[in-house]
Design an enzyme around this catalytic site. Structure first.
Site, PDB file in Angstrom:
ATOM      1  N   ALA A   1      13.120 -36.842 -34.778  1.00  6.74           N
ATOM      2  CA  ALA A   1      13.621 -37.803 -33.789  1.00  6.74           C
ATOM      3  C   ALA A   1      14.372 -38.943 -34.474  1.00  6.74           C
ATOM      4  O   ALA A   1      15.430 -39.386 -33.992  1.00  6.74           O
ATOM      5  CB  ALA A   1      12.463 -38.343 -32.955  1.00  6.74           C
ATOM      6  N   CYS A   2      13.838 -39.422 -35.583  1.00  5.46           N
ATOM      7  CA  CYS A   2      14.527 -40.483 -36.316  1.00  5.46           C
ATOM      8  C   CYS A   2      15.872 -40.004 -36.843  1.00  5.46           C
ATOM      9  O   CYS A   2      16.868 -40.739 -36.800  1.00  5.46           O
ATOM     10  CB  CYS A   2      13.657 -40.983 -37.473  1.00  5.46           C
ATOM     11  N   ALA A   3      15.930 -38.764 -37.344  1.00  9.60           N
ATOM     12  CA  ALA A   3      17.202 -38.224 -37.842  1.00  9.60           C
ATOM     13  C   ALA A   3      18.259 -38.235 -36.751  1.00  9.60           C
ATOM     14  O   ALA A   3      19.403 -38.650 -36.971  1.00  9.60           O
ATOM     15  CB  ALA A   3      16.990 -36.808 -38.377  1.00  9.60           C
TER      16      ALA A   3
END
Length: 435
Positions: free
Chosen positions: A390-392
């Protein structure tokens, strides 16, 4: 009033653009069968989770429990599925109050239920306050940092790689190696600080000690502090293995309790996310006071893109990843730094590099998946895969960034003309010493 199927409820909130298919336990289906992504709603608990929290927290609870699944999803790296779901934002609809009421009535016609969250979920912000864990006090910070970092060092080693560096690497166009990128980032920090052998460095939030190793290899005297006991254990053992005890030290200590001062340089890599925006002024004042005149600070932190956005993360991040974590925009951060008395020499955004770093961590987690599940249990292993993927996506979409601020403490004359006229570091510097 007839009850609605799960597919009909989904249709209230989402246009059928052909991008995704939902198949539910009640036999209903939404979207074409030949859609590139398929999501299975496996049981009613997923629906109750979403009714209680129709946001990222509800979805995370259902996914971590296995209540929703996808044949296209890789638990250690759900990037492709998460990216597809993010792409549905343009297809979202807002149901009318009557439609929303009908959907809720359908859910609760089977009984009003509030299923327990996954056992790995942390307490809410309000529950932490009730337990006396006030945000960004020494007691509160110790508890929240321990929650995230005092887990299996072997688990972190599985996805971080040999450098045990938990912030973004610095990649070059021709070198995709995660390990090289992490050491290159440490070199970039030390190059910007321009420290020489015998100089003294304070590393705030030192993690597992990679900066201590790198700095000591250059002959720099370095003190690292962290609140996480597991990190201290790993770092001290690593320093001893490398024979660097005369140059490197790591303590389990709050940065506010460090008695030493007159450091030539201070770095803070991925720690500011834990400080809290209202505490930025005393934080930078503490650093300012610990530096020699003309000493330098390298502050490296994840940032919000928009100064108007809230500093608080969503419920998922707050309960599962970084309790009480906050992000600010680069403009807000630089304003506080300058108001403290520093001169900001350079600001650099490494957003693209963090996306690449996260892909490398997810790849490592997939490769070590069986061991990760053995160490942490499948829900916790799934959690880290989801969080990193999700952060990527959010770094790639420029929803979040990461900035390095290079700052100088002026001397008593307020002059800061002692550094070179042009940047003295090379941004694509190669790895310089043995790992």
């Amino acid at each position: 009033m007839s009850t609605m199927t799960v597919a009909e409820m989904i249709g209230l909130f989402l246009k059928d653009s052909g991008k995704i298919n939902f198949t539910a336990f009640d036999g209903s289906s939404f979207g074409p069968q030949d859609a590139p992504i398929h999501i299975m709603v496996n049981n009613s608990r997923a629906v109750y989770y979403m009714a209680d929290h129709p946001n990222d927290l509800g979805l995370a609870r259902a996914y971590l429990q296995g209540d929703i699944s996808s044949p296209e999803l890789i638990p250690g790296d759900p990037y492709e599925v998460f990216k597809a779901l993010m792409g549905l934002k343009s297809d979202l609809k807002k149901p009318s109050p009557a439609e929303a009421a009908k959907a809720l009535a359908s859910v609760y016609s089977h009984g009003i239920r509030h299923p327990e969250p996954p056992s790995i979920e942390g307490p809410s912000r309000w529950k932490r306050r009730a337990e006396g864990l006030l945000p960004h006090t020494e007691k509160g910070d110790s508890a929240t940092v321990s929650y995230h970092y005092d887990q299996s060092n072997e688990f972190y080693r599985l996805f971080l790689g040999p450098s045990m560096t938990y912030t973004c690497g610095v990649f070059t166009e021709d070198d995709p190696s995660l390990d090289d990128a992490e050491w290159r980032k440490l070199d970039l920090v030390l190059d910007k600080l321009n420290l020489k052998p015998g100089d003294r460095l304070l590393d705030i939030g030192c993690g597992w000690g990679s900066m201590e190793i790198r700095a000591a290899q250059r002959g720099i005297k370095v003190l690292g502090v962290t609140l996480a006991g597991e990190q201290v254990k790993w770092a001290q053992e690593w320093i001893k293995r490398e024979g660097l005890e005369d140059l490197a030290e790591v303590r389990q200590m709050d940065y506010r309790e460090v008695p030493e001062g007159d450091f030539d340089g201070i770095c803070s890599l991925g720690m500011m996310e834990h400080v809290g925006f209202k505490n930025y002024p005393p934080y930078f004042k503490e650093i300012f006071d610990k530096l020699k005149p003309n000493g330098r600070l390298l502050n490296h932190q994840i940032t919000r893109v928009n100064s108007m956005a809230t500093h608080y993360p969503g419920e998922f991040i707050d309960r599962y990843i970084f309790p009480d974590g906050q992000l600010a925009s680069p403009g807000e951060i630089e304003t506080v730094i300058q108001d403290t008395g520093f001169e900001v020499v350079d600001q650099e955004n490494l957003r693209q590099h963090y996306a690449l770093t996260l892909h490398g961590w997810n790849k490592n987690l997939v490769a070590g998946w069986d061991r990760a599940v053995e160490l942490m249990g499948e829900p916790k292993a799934r959690l880290w895969g989801l969080y990193m993927a999700a952060c990527a996506v959010n770094f790639e979409l420029n929803n979040i960034q990461i900035h390095q601020f290079l700052c100088v403490r002026p001397d008593d004359s307020k002059m800061t003309d002692h550094y070179p006229l042009r940047p003295w570091w090379v941004k694509d510097a190669t790895v310089k010493s043995e790992k």
